[in-house]
Write an enzyme that holds these catalytic residues in place. Structure first.
Site, short mmCIF file in Angstrom:
data_model
loop_
_atom_site.label_atom_id
_atom_site.label_comp_id
_atom_site.label_asym_id
_atom_site.label_seq_id
_atom_site.Cartn_x
_atom_site.Cartn_y
_atom_site.Cartn_z
N HIS A 138 0.84 -1.19 0.00
CA HIS A 138 0.00 0.00 0.00
C HIS A 138 0.88 1.25 0.00
O HIS A 138 2.04 1.21 0.43
CB HIS A 138 -0.89 -0.02 1.25
CG HIS A 138 -2.02 0.94 1.23
ND1 HIS A 138 -1.89 2.24 1.63
CD2 HIS A 138 -3.33 0.78 0.87
CE1 HIS A 138 -3.06 2.86 1.54
NE2 HIS A 138 -3.95 2.00 1.07
N TYR A 139 0.33 2.36 -0.49
CA TYR A 139 1.12 3.59 -0.54
C TYR A 139 1.27 4.24 0.85
O TYR A 139 2.13 5.09 1.04
CB TYR A 139 0.52 4.59 -1.53
CG TYR A 139 -0.80 5.20 -1.08
CD1 TYR A 139 -0.86 6.45 -0.49
CD2 TYR A 139 -2.00 4.51 -1.25
CE1 TYR A 139 -2.05 7.02 -0.09
CE2 TYR A 139 -3.21 5.06 -0.86
CZ TYR A 139 -3.23 6.31 -0.28
OH TYR A 139 -4.42 6.87 0.12
N ARG A 140 0.45 3.83 1.82
CA ARG A 140 0.57 4.36 3.17
C ARG A 140 1.46 3.46 4.03
O ARG A 140 1.70 2.30 3.69
CB ARG A 140 -0.81 4.48 3.82
CG ARG A 140 -1.67 5.57 3.21
CD ARG A 140 -3.04 5.61 3.83
NE ARG A 140 -3.84 6.68 3.24
CZ ARG A 140 -5.16 6.75 3.31
NH1 ARG A 140 -5.84 5.81 3.96
NH2 ARG A 140 -5.82 7.75 2.75
#
Length: 216
Positions: A138-140
């Site tokens: 995920h980008y987070r």
């Protein structure tokens, strides 16, 4: 900006945290520093450890070894890592093994979140040296150091009594200490689970909105 990776997808029970810690020849990625150790431990979002984790030592180039400063060289000498990396994996092999390992604990259709302590430094090297693996996350991310800095300023007693660190700059031990630190912060200054009910949460949100600088 709304990202295509919808929040709802990653708040489900199947969500995962992929705890990673790296050791490098230094922190200057553009100056030629390289990864020399990567450790991974998967957990769920209740911080339940799903496996004991893996640790891979990576053989750096001679150029990266020569580039090491005295402080980093002494640190890796004390930990014993400097004696191990001559027989370490290639970067490509390490990336493949990490990718395959994480896939074993990731439910279908889920992109797990990267987690760790000061994880931005590790992420910078992982993005550069293991882009195929990072494309699956995920980008987070979840950074324990964020809570550490908030505790230092908002809850000094919590900060001063946080669990000690004795990992000795080896990646797998550092992960376990970071996981324990997050477990500590969760109990020490977060609202106990399950948190406020729907009514209380709406009241808190309304108060924040009413006092927001956007309304000034």
């Amino acid at each position: 900006m709304v990202n295509a990776q919808d929040d709802e997808t990653y708040s489900a029970e199947g969500s995962r945290l992929i705890w990673i810690d790296c050791e490098m020849t230094g922190l200057d990625i553009f100056g030629g520093d390289e990864l020399v150790e990567v450790s991974v431990v998967p957990t769920d979002f209740n911080l339940k450890v799903l496996d004991e984790g893996v640790d891979y030592v990576i053989k750096p180039s001679q150029k990266a070894v020569d580039h090491m400063g005295d402080f980093v060289r002494a640190m890796h000498t004390r930990s014993g890592l400097i004696d191990e990396w001559e027989h370490g994996l290639s970067l490509a092999d390490a990336e493949q093994k990490v990718t395959e390992y994480v896939a074993r604990f990731t439910p279908e259709g889920v992109k797990p979140l990267l987690a760790g302590n000061t994880i931005g430094s590790d992420k910078k090297f992982l993005d550069h040296y293991m882009p195929n693996f990072m494309s699956r996350l995920h980008y987070r991310s979840v950074d324990v150091s964020t809570l550490k800095e908030l505790a230092r300023r908002w809850y000094p007693a919590v900060y001063l009594n946080r669990p000690p660190k004795n990992g000795g700059h080896r990646a797998l031990a550092d992960i376990i200490e970071s996981l324990d630190e997050l477990r500590y912060y969760r109990e020490a200054f977060m609202t106990p689970a399950p948190g406020p009910d729907d009514v209380a949460a709406k009241q808190i949100a309304a108060h924040i909105e009413a006092t927001s600088l956007l309304n000034k």
